[in-house]
Design an enzyme around this catalytic site. Sequence first.
Site, PDB file in Angstrom:
ATOM      1  N   HIS A  95      47.020  60.853  36.635  1.00  0.00           N
ATOM      2  CA  HIS A  95      47.980  61.164  34.975  1.00  0.00           C
ATOM      3  C   HIS A  95      49.572  61.086  35.222  1.00  0.00           C
ATOM      4  O   HIS A  95      49.875  59.215  35.687  1.00  0.00           O
ATOM      5  CB  HIS A  95      48.028  62.609  35.498  1.00  0.00           C
ATOM      6  CG  HIS A  95      47.129  63.846  36.150  1.00  0.00           C
ATOM      7  ND1 HIS A  95      45.699  63.759  35.206  1.00  0.00           N
ATOM      8  CD2 HIS A  95      46.357  63.614  37.455  1.00  0.00           C
ATOM      9  CE1 HIS A  95      45.047  64.221  36.473  1.00  0.00           C
ATOM     10  NE2 HIS A  95      45.300  63.954  37.622  1.00  0.00           N
ATOM     11  N   GLU A 135      50.688  67.289  40.697  1.00  0.00           N
ATOM     12  CA  GLU A 135      50.366  66.535  40.847  1.00  0.00           C
ATOM     13  C   GLU A 135      50.785  65.386  40.457  1.00  0.00           C
ATOM     14  O   GLU A 135      50.442  63.994  41.138  1.00  0.00           O
ATOM     15  CB  GLU A 135      48.382  67.239  40.209  1.00  0.00           C
ATOM     16  CG  GLU A 135      47.641  66.118  41.305  1.00  0.00           C
ATOM     17  CD  GLU A 135      46.367  65.207  40.470  1.00  0.00           C
ATOM     18  OE1 GLU A 135      46.066  66.461  39.598  1.00  0.00           O
ATOM     19  OE2 GLU A 135      45.843  64.702  40.244  1.00  0.00           O
ATOM     20  N   HIS A 190      45.293  60.800  43.540  1.00  0.00           N
ATOM     21  CA  HIS A 190      44.770  62.441  42.561  1.00  0.00           C
ATOM     22  C   HIS A 190      45.010  63.536  43.953  1.00  0.00           C
ATOM     23  O   HIS A 190      45.345  62.938  44.990  1.00  0.00           O
ATOM     24  CB  HIS A 190      43.336  62.277  41.924  1.00  0.00           C
ATOM     25  CG  HIS A 190      43.874  61.844  40.882  1.00  0.00           C
ATOM     26  ND1 HIS A 190      43.419  62.257  39.243  1.00  0.00           N
ATOM     27  CD2 HIS A 190      43.126  60.542  41.013  1.00  0.00           C
ATOM     28  CE1 HIS A 190      43.337  61.713  38.304  1.00  0.00           C
ATOM     29  NE2 HIS A 190      43.681  60.236  38.859  1.00  0.00           N
ATOM     30  N   GLU A 268      41.120  62.228  46.576  1.00  0.00           N
ATOM     31  CA  GLU A 268      41.948  63.641  46.491  1.00  0.00           C
ATOM     32  C   GLU A 268      42.038  63.976  46.885  1.00  0.00           C
ATOM     33  O   GLU A 268      41.391  64.256  48.271  1.00  0.00           O
ATOM     34  CB  GLU A 268      40.329  64.108  45.748  1.00  0.00           C
ATOM     35  CG  GLU A 268      40.168  64.130  44.498  1.00  0.00           C
ATOM     36  CD  GLU A 268      40.391  64.656  43.071  1.00  0.00           C
ATOM     37  OE1 GLU A 268      41.630  65.065  43.170  1.00  0.00           O
ATOM     38  OE2 GLU A 268      40.254  64.614  41.851  1.00  0.00           O
TER      39      GLU A 268
END
Length: 305
Positions: A95, A135, A190, A268
Amino acid sequence: MSWKLAVLGVVVCAMTALVVRLALGGSDQTKSGTTEIVRVRETETRAPAEPIRVSPPSSASDSGAEKARSRPPVTRKPRPRLSLAGKTISVDPGHNGGNFTHIEEIDRPVPAGANGTTKPCNTTGTETNDGSLTEAQFNWDVAQDLVPRLEHLGATVVLTRDSNDGVGPCVNERAEIANHAHADVALSIHADGNLAVGAHGFDVIHPSTAEMVAPQQAGPSLKLAEAERDALVGAGIPPANYVGQDGLDERSDLAGLNLAEVPAVLVELGNMRDEGEAAKLEDPAYRHDLADALAAGIVSFLHGS
Ligand SMILES: [Zn+2]
C-alpha cells in the site's frame, strides 16, 4: 663440720633440682606457647583464606560452566554464513500513505495473473480499530527497520516505494520492480485486517502455480515462505489462528506473487483489528523483532539452511 657440709650439700642439691625442674618446665611452657602461637597463626591464616579460595573459585567455575553452556547457541550462528553480499532483495512495503486520498487512481484494474485476470492497481490497506496506525505506515516502518539490516549483511536492497506519502505503485508494477532487479528474493510486507474475534498471528503467503507467470518459482517461493515462517516462529511471533496452516498460506489471487519471476512471498505480520496484536504492532521493539526475523528468514533461505 662434716654434718654442716652434709646439710649444705643437701640444700645445694635440692636447689639444683629445683632450677633444673624450673628450666625444664619453662622449656615446656615455651614449647607449648610456641605451638599455641603457631596454631593460632594457622587458624588465623586459614580462616580468611578459606572463604576467599572456596567461594570465588567455585563461583568462577560455576559462571565458567554457565558460559560454556550458553556459548554454543551464540556461536552457532557463524558470521560468514550470514553474508548477503552479491544478493539483491526486493522489499515491498504494501500500500502507500497517499492511497487514502487517491481512491480513483488506485482503483483502476491492472494485470494480476498469467490468465488475463485483473485486480485494482492498489488498495488503502487496513488499520487499527482506533485508527492510530494505518497498515501502510506499519508496512513502511517495518521496511525501514529491515532495509538497513539487509544492507548491513551486504545485500543490495530495492524498495518498491520511497516514502509513505505517495500513491501506488500498482501491484503489477511492484512485481516488475523485483523482476527488473533480478532480485534473489521478493518480500512483500503487509498486516491483515480480520474482524473475527480473537483472530491473530502472522501468515506467510506463497503463490500457487495456477496464475503464476513463472510457475517454476512456486517451489523456491514455498521454501522462502517456510524459511520466513520458521524465523518468525523462532522469534516468538505466533502463527495465525484464523487463516492458512502452521503460518503458511498458498494463494493464487495476489498479483504481486503471480507476476513475480523470482522467489516471492507476502507476509501478513499480524492482525491489526485484534486489540492485543495491534498493541504489539504499534510497539517499535516488536517491529524490530519482526524485521530481525524477516532478515534471518532471507539469510536462511539464501544459504539453504
Ligand atoms: Zn495489505
